[in-house]
Design a protein around this motif. Sequence first.
Motif, mmCIF file in Angstrom:
data_model
loop_
_atom_site.group_PDB
_atom_site.id
_atom_site.type_symbol
_atom_site.label_atom_id
_atom_site.label_comp_id
_atom_site.label_asym_id
_atom_site.label_seq_id
_atom_site.Cartn_x
_atom_site.Cartn_y
_atom_site.Cartn_z
ATOM 1 N N CYS A 24 25.169 0.227 -35.460
ATOM 2 C CA CYS A 24 24.640 1.164 -34.469
ATOM 3 C C CYS A 24 25.053 2.609 -34.744
ATOM 4 C CB CYS A 24 25.108 0.737 -33.078
ATOM 5 S SG CYS A 24 24.655 1.886 -31.773
ATOM 6 N N PHE A 25 26.351 2.880 -34.772
ATOM 7 C CA PHE A 25 26.792 4.268 -34.899
ATOM 8 C C PHE A 25 26.575 4.844 -36.295
ATOM 9 C CE2 PHE A 25 29.224 3.131 -31.031
ATOM 10 C CZ PHE A 25 28.680 4.104 -30.206
ATOM 11 N N ALA A 28 22.974 5.723 -36.188
ATOM 12 C CA ALA A 28 22.746 6.881 -35.318
ATOM 13 C C ALA A 28 23.156 8.174 -36.006
ATOM 14 C CB ALA A 28 23.516 6.700 -34.014
ATOM 15 N N THR A 31 20.625 9.061 -38.600
ATOM 16 C CA THR A 31 19.397 9.518 -37.957
ATOM 17 C C THR A 31 19.520 10.966 -37.504
ATOM 18 O OG1 THR A 31 18.872 7.280 -37.218
ATOM 19 C CG2 THR A 31 17.807 9.091 -36.049
ATOM 20 N N VAL A 32 20.657 11.299 -36.914
ATOM 21 C CA VAL A 32 20.891 12.685 -36.493
ATOM 22 C C VAL A 32 20.855 13.614 -37.697
ATOM 23 C CG1 VAL A 32 22.636 14.262 -35.574
ATOM 24 C CG2 VAL A 32 22.160 12.113 -34.394
ATOM 25 N N ASN A 45 24.448 14.222 -31.719
ATOM 26 C CA ASN A 45 25.451 13.162 -31.848
ATOM 27 C C ASN A 45 26.114 12.874 -30.513
ATOM 28 O OD1 ASN A 45 25.714 12.008 -34.504
ATOM 29 N ND2 ASN A 45 26.330 14.020 -35.247
ATOM 30 N N ALA A 48 23.913 10.646 -28.466
ATOM 31 C CA ALA A 48 23.912 9.277 -28.994
ATOM 32 C C ALA A 48 25.201 8.542 -28.641
ATOM 33 C CB ALA A 48 23.711 9.312 -30.508
ATOM 34 N N TRP A 90 10.905 2.441 -31.286
ATOM 35 C CA TRP A 90 11.627 3.165 -32.348
ATOM 36 C C TRP A 90 10.884 3.078 -33.682
ATOM 37 C CZ3 TRP A 90 15.095 6.715 -33.072
ATOM 38 C CH2 TRP A 90 15.761 6.821 -34.292
#
Length: 317
Positions: A24-25, A28, A31-32, A45, A48, A90
């Motif tokens: 997940c992180f 994320a 993606t950022v 961030n 998120a 998504w």
Amino acid sequence: HGVVNSFHQLLGSRLLLGLGEGGCFPGAAKTVSEWFHLKQRGFANGVAIGGAAIGAVISPPLTIYLSASYGWRWSFVIPGLIGVVWVIIWLLLPKPPKVETSAGDPHPTSPKAIPFLSILKNRNALIFIIIRFLLDPVVYFIMFWVPKYLNEERSVSFERIGELFWIPFLALGISNIMGGWFSDKLVAANFSVNKARKTVMGIAAALTLTVPFITSVSTAEMAVGLMALFMFAHGFWITNYITAIGDVFGNRGTATVVGLSGTAGTLSSLLINPMIGLIVENYSYSPLWLVAGFLYPLAFILFVIFIPKIKLLPMAA
């Protein structure tokens, strides 16, 4: 989870959930890095990461409501179905645009990843990993040992703990977002990325110095207030820490470094947790609060010394 009929099936479901959750992180953070300009990444961030913390505040009463209203199985099924809908939405989103990584350089949308061994040999990556190894046990201590501390040392009932213990996590969620926003505002005000990220992380490290006073305050409410201040500081710290990884490793290595650092933090917590039990049993909680208060300043000093300038590495360009 909603269809299991035995302990081993539940255990297998938990294992699969953990395997999926681990991405997940890192995902994320990558993606950022792909979607947002350098001056917007701190806030992105923060949203998120802060969403996860605020979710931890909201989900317990919702879970209890679903269980009471429809049975415990639906408390798993309904969130799972919401997750499936989220994934579909998504996947339908367009590909990320080209954004700037630094000094007007366009960030490629599908860069080749930095080789894994190259990251392991990189000093910056090792420092990021060491920092998580040092600090994550503090957060896990707050999450898992505080209810026991409040009950045994402060004689707080579990009902009262439930009324109080959501406050630190709300503070965490708010500060995740605020910390990213503040960092981006500093960049927009012509602070260098290096100065902006480190300014916020330095403030966070200074705030954690209040943690040892938890043992000396007179009421449980004041103790929880100091815990909330610590979690607020951690929110400032972790948002800018993860954003700094993106600043240094860009699109090509952010997810790998975030994943490695998270793994290091989890392993450290697994090693430290039995030691916490021994310290509590043979001494008290006081040494733990003392150490917790000084680890973040120590980590910040290491960060400043060994990563003197936060900037995109040539290997990540």
